[in-house]
Write a protein that holds these residues in place. Structure first.
Motif, mmCIF file in Angstrom:
data_model
loop_
_atom_site.group_PDB
_atom_site.id
_atom_site.type_symbol
_atom_site.label_atom_id
_atom_site.label_comp_id
_atom_site.label_asym_id
_atom_site.label_seq_id
_atom_site.Cartn_x
_atom_site.Cartn_y
_atom_site.Cartn_z
ATOM 1 N N ALA A 1 -12.714 -4.754 0.828
ATOM 2 C CA ALA A 1 -12.458 -4.064 2.100
ATOM 3 C C ALA A 1 -11.040 -4.340 2.589
ATOM 4 C CB ALA A 1 -13.479 -4.502 3.146
ATOM 5 N N ASN A 2 -10.585 -5.573 2.430
ATOM 6 C CA ASN A 2 -9.236 -5.927 2.858
ATOM 7 C C ASN A 2 -8.185 -5.223 1.994
ATOM 8 O OD1 ASN A 2 -7.777 -7.625 4.842
ATOM 9 N ND2 ASN A 2 -6.836 -8.419 2.972
ATOM 10 N N GLU A 3 -8.469 -5.068 0.704
ATOM 11 C CA GLU A 3 -7.539 -4.360 -0.182
ATOM 12 C C GLU A 3 -7.463 -2.880 0.181
ATOM 13 O OE1 GLU A 3 -5.453 -5.645 -2.816
ATOM 14 O OE2 GLU A 3 -5.933 -7.377 -1.554
ATOM 15 N N VAL A 4 -8.581 -2.269 0.543
ATOM 16 C CA VAL A 4 -8.576 -0.876 0.987
ATOM 17 C C VAL A 4 -7.770 -0.758 2.282
ATOM 18 C CG1 VAL A 4 -10.028 0.997 1.889
ATOM 19 C CG2 VAL A 4 -10.728 -0.256 -0.171
ATOM 20 N N LEU A 5 -7.990 -1.685 3.202
ATOM 21 C CA LEU A 5 -7.217 -1.680 4.447
ATOM 22 C C LEU A 5 -5.731 -1.842 4.154
ATOM 23 C CD1 LEU A 5 -7.006 -1.633 7.519
ATOM 24 C CD2 LEU A 5 -7.460 -4.109 7.502
ATOM 25 N N ALA A 6 -5.374 -2.711 3.215
ATOM 26 C CA ALA A 6 -3.959 -2.905 2.860
ATOM 27 C C ALA A 6 -3.349 -1.591 2.375
ATOM 28 C CB ALA A 6 -3.829 -3.986 1.790
ATOM 29 N N PHE A 7 -4.070 -0.872 1.528
ATOM 30 C CA PHE A 7 -3.569 0.407 1.027
ATOM 31 C C PHE A 7 -3.390 1.406 2.169
ATOM 32 C CE2 PHE A 7 -4.366 4.655 -0.832
ATOM 33 C CZ PHE A 7 -3.231 4.736 -1.632
ATOM 34 N N LEU A 8 -4.353 1.464 3.076
ATOM 35 C CA LEU A 8 -4.246 2.384 4.216
ATOM 36 C C LEU A 8 -3.080 2.002 5.129
ATOM 37 C CD1 LEU A 8 -8.040 2.839 5.053
ATOM 38 C CD2 LEU A 8 -6.509 4.441 3.839
ATOM 39 N N LEU A 9 -2.831 0.709 5.294
ATOM 40 C CA LEU A 9 -1.691 0.265 6.104
ATOM 41 C C LEU A 9 -0.363 0.624 5.439
ATOM 42 C CD1 LEU A 9 -3.011 -3.194 7.310
ATOM 43 C CD2 LEU A 9 -2.657 -1.139 8.711
ATOM 44 N N GLU A 10 -0.325 0.537 4.113
ATOM 45 C CA GLU A 10 0.882 0.940 3.389
ATOM 46 C C GLU A 10 1.151 2.429 3.595
ATOM 47 O OE1 GLU A 10 -0.063 -0.302 -0.586
ATOM 48 O OE2 GLU A 10 -0.326 -2.372 0.088
ATOM 49 N N LEU A 11 0.096 3.238 3.502
ATOM 50 C CA LEU A 11 0.256 4.675 3.744
ATOM 51 C C LEU A 11 0.679 4.947 5.184
ATOM 52 C CD1 LEU A 11 -2.802 6.168 1.817
ATOM 53 C CD2 LEU A 11 -0.404 6.088 1.094
#
Length: 129
Positions: A19-29
């Motif tokens: 979940a944290n990795e998905v959030l990291a990707f969304l924050l990068e976008l």
């Protein structure tokens, strides 16, 4: 990430990490979107507006892909990776501030810092990658 069975095994057994990795990707976008928004809204006219709106996030992508991505071409030590993440993610938050959304910029920055801290903690934990 999808082609690496070791990574998928680590993600499937650790839902908070995933979940944290998905959030990291969304924050990068989100950071890239904010950089683009700022570039197009920077008050310049014509070609400079397009150069900033497209070029700023493109430069951030090149910087990220070169040094901070999981499969970066050059993967330096953690301090330099954190500097690159600060420049790109912090730049996104600063860009959001620059287009007139200071509260959202602070919230975004706090979430980015927390996400990065959790990600680095997970990566260094005994069950990490």
């Amino acid at each position: 990430m999808a082609g690496d069975p070791g990574t998928m095994g680590a993600l499937s057994g650790r839902p908070w990490y995933a979940a944290n990795e998905v959030l990291a990707f969304l924050l990068e976008l989100a950071a890239l979107a904010c950089l683009s928004w700022w570039g197009f809204a920077a008050g310049h006219e014509g070609a400079l507006r397009v150069v900033l709106g497209v070029g700023t996030p493109a430069a951030a992508v090149v910087l990220w892909a070169s040094f901070a991505a999981p499969r970066a071409r050059w993967r330096p030590g953690l301090p330099l990776v954190l500097v690159v993440k600060t420049v790109v993610l912090g730049g996104g938050a600063a860009a959001l501030y620059g287009v007139g959304h200071p509260v959202a910029a602070v919230v975004l920055a706090v979430v980015m810092v927390a996400n990065t801290a959790v990600a680095e903690t997970f990566r260094r934990s005994p069950g990490g990658r």
